[in-house]
Design an enzyme around this catalytic site. Sequence first.
Site, PDB file in Angstrom:
ATOM      1  N   ASP A   5      -1.925  -1.305   5.842  1.00  0.00           N
ATOM      2  CA  ASP A   5      -1.739  -0.178   7.169  1.00  0.00           C
ATOM      3  C   ASP A   5      -3.240  -0.166   7.569  1.00  0.00           C
ATOM      4  OD1 ASP A   5      -2.555   1.230   5.701  1.00  0.00           O
ATOM      5  OD2 ASP A   5      -1.876   3.374   7.168  1.00  0.00           O
TER       6      ASP A   5
ATOM      7  N   ASP B  41      -0.182   4.981   0.975  1.00  0.00           N
ATOM      8  CA  ASP B  41      -0.476   6.190   2.516  1.00  0.00           C
ATOM      9  C   ASP B  41      -0.652   5.187   3.299  1.00  0.00           C
ATOM     10  OD1 ASP B  41      -0.398   8.607   0.894  1.00  0.00           O
ATOM     11  OD2 ASP B  41      -2.263   7.755  -0.461  1.00  0.00           O
TER      12      ASP B  41
ATOM     13  N   ASP C  41       1.110  -1.394  -0.155  1.00  0.00           N
ATOM     14  CA  ASP C  41      -0.157   0.125   0.568  1.00  0.00           C
ATOM     15  C   ASP C  41       1.322   1.484  -0.003  1.00  0.00           C
ATOM     16  OD1 ASP C  41      -1.974   2.019   0.280  1.00  0.00           O
ATOM     17  OD2 ASP C  41      -1.829   1.716   2.589  1.00  0.00           O
TER      18      ASP C  41
END
Length: 227
Positions: A170, A10, A8
């Site tokens: 995250d 961000d 991922d």
Amino acid sequence: MRPTLVFDLDGTLIDTAHDLVATLNVILERENLTALPFENAVSMVGHGARVLIERGLAANAVTREAAIVDRMFDDYIAHYTDHIADLSRPYPGLIAALDHFAAEGWILAVCTNKLEHLSVDLLGRLDLASRFAAICGADTFLARKPDPIALTETIRRAGGVREAALMVGDSKTDIDTAKAAGIPVVAVDFGYTPIPVTELGPDAVISHYDELVGAVTRLRPDLAVAR
């Protein structure tokens, strides 16, 4: 068969929250609304610019017609594009981890719900884009995370195969996407999710990128990652 590691963006590869929140506050102030303290807004990050704007409006206890939100979204993208890497930086230990996996022959890729051109631009400005065989965003395919197609198509575009892939993310979105695709997932606990990642059922959790090699080795020892 080369293994693939998909990240991922961000809150996983890059700490982008300061630039995202700063742009949100510019857009809110243009609407004569109150800018949000960073510590209050950071948990709103991670689901795309439109959701961030909607959450910013909700934090101001106001709503706007769809056409106005569309304009705010366009303004957000325009401003963010000009300031995309003002404060955004890779997380500690990331570069060394990428170097390690690349040296071991892994394919590296990005699967994000950020728009593709913004993702490529950000990673390019940080001199990271060339490290990834594919950088796929919310508008790359017909589906976006948590639809597993976004992840499996990213792997395919990068030249890998699902059976020899892992994901690093995250958020609940990342974990749900990987699980739906049948791919092991390592969660970082320094991202933007308001729910602790330990409660979301990832296969492993790391607190620093110097732990990633060990986590991947434990999850997929058959892929022979050297320590």
